[in-house]
Design an enzyme around this catalytic site. Structure first.
Site, PDB file in Angstrom:
ATOM      1  N   CYS A   1     -33.038 -53.360 -21.999  1.00 18.60           N
ATOM      2  CA  CYS A   1     -32.306 -52.771 -22.978  1.00 18.60           C
ATOM      3  C   CYS A   1     -32.481 -55.010 -23.560  1.00 18.60           C
ATOM      4  O   CYS A   1     -32.628 -55.781 -22.748  1.00 18.60           O
ATOM      5  CB  CYS A   1     -31.022 -53.047 -22.358  1.00 18.60           C
ATOM      6  SG  CYS A   1     -29.753 -53.719 -23.521  1.00 18.60           S
TER       7      CYS A   1
ATOM      8  N   CYS B   1     -29.399 -57.063 -23.872  1.00 20.27           N
ATOM      9  CA  CYS B   1     -29.069 -57.090 -22.765  1.00 20.27           C
ATOM     10  C   CYS B   1     -29.335 -58.697 -22.103  1.00 20.27           C
ATOM     11  O   CYS B   1     -28.777 -59.045 -21.198  1.00 20.27           O
ATOM     12  CB  CYS B   1     -29.398 -56.136 -22.065  1.00 20.27           C
ATOM     13  SG  CYS B   1     -28.488 -54.095 -22.192  1.00 20.27           S
TER      14      CYS B   1
END
Length: 983
Positions: A76, A79
């Site tokens: 991600c 993230c």
């Protein structure tokens, strides 16, 4: 465990006291700590805690007042962007048993993520006393900072409620807080100064903080938004790359699907396992294992092609063995039930998946494929068992009545029939079969399939498929030797890429190997097997047994080398039999092999798996070449020996020739190349009306111009023979499939016929190689059927039978079931259509040696053995057991050759042609020509209307131009008159 630590006790700050200084009094305290656990050892360190199990997560929630959890993934992007900010907050606010920061990898801890309802990454959740009180989705640094500050305030006071902190618009400064220590009297002036100072500080810091916070928030929002859009586009593009024009159900969310539709349009359908190559690579993953019954065994039996096939048999129970428990009473063990289905992760899915989302989707497709494969296997087994039970129950024969045998057989006595098929079928039925056992032909692996696969590995198979479809008529390869179902009456031409084509590109040569050779081999092998049955093995063994013999010579003209591979299988079988008898020595039979290949690229490929083979660019033409003797310097007194072949395989040579005299020239050339003493000519064409007519034309020409009539039969009528092709007729006969030497009942009129429905053709099932299955676009079915029309003729030898056709048909109708003399197999009627099986009787459509198509009926009352064999017979078999009734069957041969109508035949109304001269051009019109009866369609009417409108516009424009010219002319005249008046 007892530890002594130094703790700082701070004085309580009272904003109402005038003094601002605070004194830190340090005292020595003795604090008792338990043994270090996860909650007491990890949380003493600064920074976030990485959760590795469900137990650690539960321990963290139960042992800490406030927990801030970051649910993230390694793949991600947002993230990774917000991770440093989360670590800074963790180092700043972490406090043992009060505030803890945890990181949860959703891929490794899917259960924790699923329990907390995490659907997007990153997701931040704040827990107070084990209960989630706040959720932040997305990489939003300001929102996360604000939520953490609120959560930290909860850890300091147990009396505060989470609802009051996270739902009220703000805090109240000053009042409401209990004051520790001794109360003091109110000081109004001091209180007013403090309030004014606080308000000033508040206003100053408010504007500066709000400005910085707004700038930081806007920057973080822009970064987060750009990063989010970038990630969405990446997911969409990866989905397009992986699943092409399809999409798994629920793979994209609403935002991603909207972008997918904007970029590529809506998907065609849901993704199937075939779209991502799962059926091809399913063997890389877990396999479905079905336990073998305890009373079933296996043996390996060598097949005719040299390979091995698995044969199952039942093991009879021995005396003294205990009977097996019934399925109701037997309780399977866990280990036994685990053997039935093995659930293992697929190596193929792990190899191709680029992210967890793809892996999950591919895993679901793999499971769907395995479920469908298992259900298909179970359905096939159930259908086979049901069919066997119905067949056995409805048509079970009384074997004791058919084959009486005594209980005690003398040791020196030989049974009349052996086991297996020879015991259940009449010997003449087995001799008359067109298909062998097994019915399906397996292509030789070492001599054909493996060399072709090795050659195709050099090129991407998708490019080869594209080239094959371009060369053989599109999807399904309709102009290859294999004709797909539904395309027989559409494209009735020859093959699209013949082997004698002079120029081929590299990719076309690969397409020829992949799309032409497998079906060509199956058709040639089927015909060679039938020719060997009808002639017997003597015509091969005689040549092989001769001392110093060069063996048999074969010419592959049209099969592209597949005919030579099929011939090697037949020749090697006869050679092995002679070697076992000690008649010959050596492992390889002698012989000469020749193949016609026009392209150099194709020849180089065929050389790799056709050793000891002569390659010719075209057919030798001895018909128009003179004798090499006499006055020539390079010739001797005797004429030089010309090449002759014992077997010529003419595959797909005649259909591509449009004119009859071209076919006649090819046939003359092949006949001169054929050995005069027993040479065999095989002609094969595609299975459609035009292909049958090409084969029938060759057969008709041979009977009328080349072969002498058989004993007891009239000569075929010879009308309008071409004197240029006239030859001295010689002995010969048709080997197969015809059992007569007269006019073909399906080809009574020479030439093409419109609307032909019935024509003579046969089929052969074969196992498709993997590369050929991909050429057809079907990667699941490895069984194919090639259909073809053929005729086989032997030169120089007449039939041994002396009976006329009608007499042979009468004897075959009476049957040879109990006849003491065996029949001549080449005079028996042949089935030209699949048998019609009805309850109590079987109907056979046969072509008799009398030259007629008849329908024979074999009821159960006629003969149980004949009825049994008729039910088990196949299309193309010869029938020797007779029938009870026979009727003539009408043949749908079409409307005949297009001859121009009745006027061309000399009708009452003569054809009148009017010749006219218009503008120096000569034109001819037929007065009595038929008018077009076909009504015009909607498009034709629209076209005519448009033409009329355009013609009307042209006429109107011409009139307007004439009027304008007239007006201009009038104006000029008026000006001229005015000029004259002035003068």
């Amino acid at each position: 465990m007892i530890k002594t630590v130094a703790c700082a006790k701070l004085a309580t700050f009272n904003p109402f006291e005038p003094t601002t200084a605070t004194v830190a009094n340090y005292k020595q305290y003795t604090i008792s700590f338990p043994e270090p656990t996860f909650a007491s050892s990890v949380f003493t360190m600064s920074g976030p805690v990485h959760i590795a199990s469900d137990g650690e997560w539960d321990s963290l929630l139960s042992g800490t007042s406030v927990v801030v959890a970051d649910f993230y993934a390694d793949w991600c992007g947002p993230c990774k962007m917000i991770a440093p900010h989360f670590e800074r907050l963790a180092k700043e606010h972490s406090s043992p048993k009060k505030v803890a920061f945890a990181k949860v990898n959703v891929d490794n801890q899917a259960n924790i993520a699923r329990t907390n309802g995490v659907t997007a990454m990153p997701t931040f959740k704040i827990f107070h006393n084990g209960t989630a009180i706040e959720t932040i989705r997305g990489a939003n640094p300001s929102a996360l900072t604000e939520a953490v500050n609120k959560a930290v305030s909860l850890s300091g006071s147990s009396g505060k409620k989470a609802e009051a902190v996270f739902q009220t618009p703000g805090r109240t400064l000053g009042g409401g807080a209990p004051v520790q220590g001794q109360g003091r009297p109110w000081n109004v002036s001091g209180l007013l100064n403090i309030v004014l100072m606080l308000v000033g500080l508040y206003l100053t810091s408010l504007f500066s903080a709000r400005n910085k916070e707004a700038i930081a928030f806007q920057e973080s929002q822009d970064v987060s938004k750009a990063q989010s859009l970038e990630d969405i586009e990446k997911v969409v593009r990866e989905a397009k790359q992986r699943f092409r024009d399809t999409l798994p159900k629920g793979y994209l969310n609403e935002e991603e699907y909207a972008l997918y539709e904007r970029l590529y349009g809506p998907p065609l359908r849901e993704t199937a396992p075939e779209d991502v190559g799962i059926p091809t690579h399913a063997d890389m993953g877990g396999q479905i294992l079905i336990p073998r019954p305890a009373d079933e065994g296996t043996l390996l039996r060598q097949s005719e092609e040299g390979g091995f096939e698995e044969v199952t048999y039942r093991i009879p129970p021995r005396q003294g063995d205990e009977p097996e428990p019934s399925p109701e009473s037997e309780q399977p063990l866990e280990s036994e039930s685990a053997v039935e289905t093995v659930e293992e992760p697929s190596d193929y899915v792990d190899a191709v998946a680029r992210n967890p989302r793809e892996r999950e989707a591919l895993q679901r497709l793999m499971e769907d494929f395995k479920t469908a494969q298992k259900k298909q296997m179970e359905d096939e087994i159930a259908a086979a068992r049901e069919e066997a039970e119905v067949e056995q129950e409805a048509y079970e024969m009384d074997e004791e009545e058919l084959f009486p045998e005594s209980k005690e057989i003398p040791a020196d006595a030989e049974p009349e029939m052996g086991l297996g098929e020879s015991r259940r079928f009449h010997p003449y039925t087995l001799d008359g079969r067109f298909h062998g056992s097994p019915v399906e032909i397996s292509l030789p692996q070492s001599t054909l399939v493996t060399p072709i696969r090795d050659l195709l590995d050099r090129t991407h198979l998708g490019h080869v498929k594209t080239a094959a479809e371009a060369a053989f008529g599109g999807q399904g390869l309709p102009t290859s030797p294999f004709t797909p179902e539904g395309r027989k009456n559409g494209q009735m031409g020859g093959v699209g890429l013949p082997p004698d084509q002079r120029h081929m590109t590299e990719i076309e040569a690969d397409a020829f190997l992949a799309g032409y050779l497998p079906p060509s081999y199956a058709s040639v092998a089927s015909v060679l097997r039938e020719v060997r049955k009808r002639l017997g093995s003597g015509w091969i063994k005689q040549r092989l047994q001769k001392d110093g013999s060069a063996g048999l010579s074969v010419l592959d003209a049209g099969a592209g080398g597949a005919g030579l591979v099929a011939w090697d299988q037949v020749l090697q079988a006869e050679w092995d039999l002679l070697r076992e008898q000690g008649v010959v020595k050596g492992s390889q039979p002698p012989g000469r092999k020749t193949v016609i290949t026009g392209s150099d690229r194709l020849r180089h490929r065929l050389k790799s798996f056709l050793p000891n083979t002569t390659f010719l660019p075209r057919l030798p033409d001895y018909e128009h070449s003179g004798e090499m003797q006499g006055e020539r310097l390079d010739a001797g007194d005797k004429p030089q020996a010309r090449k002759s072949y014992d077997l010529i395989i003419a595959s797909h040579l005649f259909l591509k020739e449009k004119q009859d005299h071209y076919r006649q020239a090819v046939l003359n050339n092949l006949w001169t190349l054929l050995n005069k003493d027993g040479g065999v000519l095989i002609v094969i064409e595609k299975a459609h009306p035009r292909g049958f007519e090409a084969v029938a034309h060759v057969r008709d020409t041979l009977l009328k111009q080349f072969i002498l009539p058989q004993n007891g039969e009239q000569s075929a009528p010879t009308e309008e023979l071409n004197p240029a092709y006239h030859k001295e007729r010689e002995p010969g006969h048709i080997i197969a499939p015809c059992t007569n030497h007269g006019t073909c009942p399906m080809y009574k009129e020479v030439g093409k016929s419109k609307g032909r429905k019935d024509y003579c053709y046969f089929n052969q099932r074969f196992t498709r190689p993997g590369f050929y299955t991909k050429m057809l676009g079907n990667s699941t079915n490895n069984q194919g059927d090639v259909e073809f029309s053929y005729v086989a003729i032997q030169r120089g030898r007449a039939k041994a039978d002396q009976l006329p056709g009608w007499k042979s048909t009468e004897q075959a109708f009476a049957g040879y079931e109990n006849s003491p003399s065996p029949p001549d197999m080449q005079t028996l009627p042949r089935m030209v259509l699949p048998p019609l099986k009805r309850k109590g009787h079987v109907t056979l459509d046969v072509c008799t040696s009398e030259g007629k198509i008849e329908r024979w009926t074999v009821p159960k009352s006629y003969s149980k053995l004949a009825y049994h064999d008729a039910r088990k017979s196949h299309w193309g078999d010869l029938w020797a057991l007779g029938a009870k009734t026979r009727v003539s069957r009408s043949v749908r041969v079409g409307s005949g050759v297009d001859d121009g109508g009745k006027r061309a035949e000399g009708g009452k109304k003569p054809r009148k042609v009017e010749i006219t001269m218009d503008g120096g051009r000569l034109s001819a019109n037929e007065k009595s020509a038929r008018k077009e009866r076909r009504t015009k369609g909607k498009r034709d009417r629209q076209t005519d209307l448009i033409k009329e409108i355009l013609e009307a516009e042209d006429i109107e424009e011409l009139e307007m131009e004439r009027e304008m010219d007239a007006e201009v002319q009038e104006e000029l005249e008026m000006e001229n008159e005015k000029g004259r008046g002035r003068r």
